[in-house]
Design an enzyme around this catalytic site. Structure first.
Site, short mmCIF file in Angstrom:
data_model
loop_
_atom_site.label_atom_id
_atom_site.label_comp_id
_atom_site.label_asym_id
_atom_site.label_seq_id
_atom_site.Cartn_x
_atom_site.Cartn_y
_atom_site.Cartn_z
N GLY A 1 6.74 -0.13 3.74
CA GLY A 1 5.43 -0.37 3.13
C GLY A 1 5.59 -0.64 1.64
CD GLU A 2 7.61 1.67 -1.82
OE1 GLU A 2 8.61 1.40 -2.53
OE2 GLU A 2 7.21 2.84 -1.62
N GLY A 3 4.65 -2.86 -0.17
CA GLY A 3 4.88 -4.25 -0.56
C GLY A 3 6.34 -4.66 -0.58
CD GLU B 1 0.90 0.37 3.00
OE1 GLU B 1 0.83 1.62 2.93
OE2 GLU B 1 1.90 -0.22 3.43
#
Length: 338
Positions: free
Chosen positions: A304-306, A162
């Site tokens: 974050g961001e995978g 995300e």
């Protein structure tokens, strides 16, 4: 694509979750016992192979097609100064994803994964959930369906990540509403706020919990009241992946928080999920214990961001390669008395 046409359809899907294929798991377990190594000597790698066999419904699971799905959304609660960065950074980072300049671009590429980025109404933040629900029922359903739409039946693995300034505040509220405990147990620095900023976040989450005290405690209501579009989208993706038997690698605190309301309604929702890593965000270790998930990696990551899930995908590839490509004792003419 509309998978969850109504709140009732979403709740029915969450209540009726398919399980893994026990015959495939048993076959994979039997194969592990015949590979040229002492029993259990590959540790979690053996467990991963058996886990994937059950969900992919084949003795020798594979990772031919893996997808990293990154959802982005903006949060009205940022008006309270809960982040070190302004909400405009969300759209700027999405543009960076599209240009190929972010960590997830590099990490998903080296892991051999498709990368899908889904921005969700970035020009229309959710409402401030200290004053009311973050989303209407329709908005929450739309987000759930946006997440469900990224899941294809022929995927071998789905990674979730995300981007959303303010979403660690929403994640803390989701966890507190799903599992109890005060805001202080779940709130952390997020993007790097100082001690004063953490105290401000705790106050914001406490106010939100008080505002929504008497609201229904269902997964849907929790997501729409104190969640965000990108968080609801990840929840929709997890549920759709379960319907299609696609294993899921969860990233950090935010993506695991998306599962928290689902887990509170039906704990078996996490059975097809693997925790990629344990984030440096303080609430993540507690959340993983609540979800009964053991992380694959401990790298001190909190981007974050995978990103953590993309790194962990390499571990999954190694586990499946060893399971598939190693010779059995019979094939190698090696004594089984190792």
């Amino acid at each position: 694509m509309t998978i969850f046409a109504s709140v009732a359809a979403f709740e029915t899907a969450l209540a009726d979750l398919p399980g893994p294929d026990s015959e495939a798991q048993n076959a994979a377990r039997a194969r592990q016992a015949q590979l040229t190594k002492p029993a259990g000597s590959l540790g979690r790698l053996e467990e991963i192979a058996i886990f994937f066999a059950g969900w992919q419904r084949r003795e020798r699971p594979r990772l031919d097609r893996g997808r990293a799905a990154i959802f982005a959304g903006n949060h009205g609660v940022t008006a309270h100064g809960v982040s070190a960065f302004p909400p405009s950074v969300t759209a700027q980072m999405v543009a960076n994803f599209h240009r190929g300049g972010a960590a997830i671009n590099s990490l998903s590429a080296v892991a051999g994964l498709e990368l899908v980025v889904v921005p969700l109404d970035l020009d229309r933040p959710t409402a401030d959930f200290t004053a009311g629900a973050a989303m209407s029922a329709t908005e929450c359903l739309d987000a759930l369906n946006a997440g469900a739409a990224v899941v294809d039946e022929d995927l071998d693995l789905l990674l979730l990540g995300e981007m959303g300034i303010g979403n660690s505040t929403a994640a803390a509220a989701l966890c507190a509403r799903s599992f109890g405990g005060g805001a202080h147990e779940w709130v952390g620095p997020g993007t790097g706020v100082d001690a004063e900023g953490v105290a401000r976040k705790i106050g914001v989450v406490d106010r939100a919990l008080a505002v929504h005290t008497y609201a229904a405690a269902s997964a849907f209501e929790t997501l729409r009241r104190v969640g965000g579009r990108e968080i609801a989208a990840m929840a929709g993706a997890v549920l759709r992946a379960r319907q299609l038997g696609v294993p899921v690698l969860l990233d950090g605190f935010i993506s695991c928080a998306a599962v928290a309301p689902l887990f509170a309604d039906n704990p078996s929702i996490a059975d097809h999920c693997v925790a990629a890593h344990c984030s440096a965000e303080p609430g993540h270790a507690l959340l993983l214990r609540k979800l009964r998930l053991a992380p694959l990696l401990m790298l001190g990551m909190r981007l974050g961001e995978g990103s953590g899930a993309a790194v962990a995908a390499g571990v999954v590839r190694a586990a499946l390669a060893a399971h598939d490509q190693m010779a059995t004792f019979a094939e190698a003419a090696v004594s089984e008395s190792l």
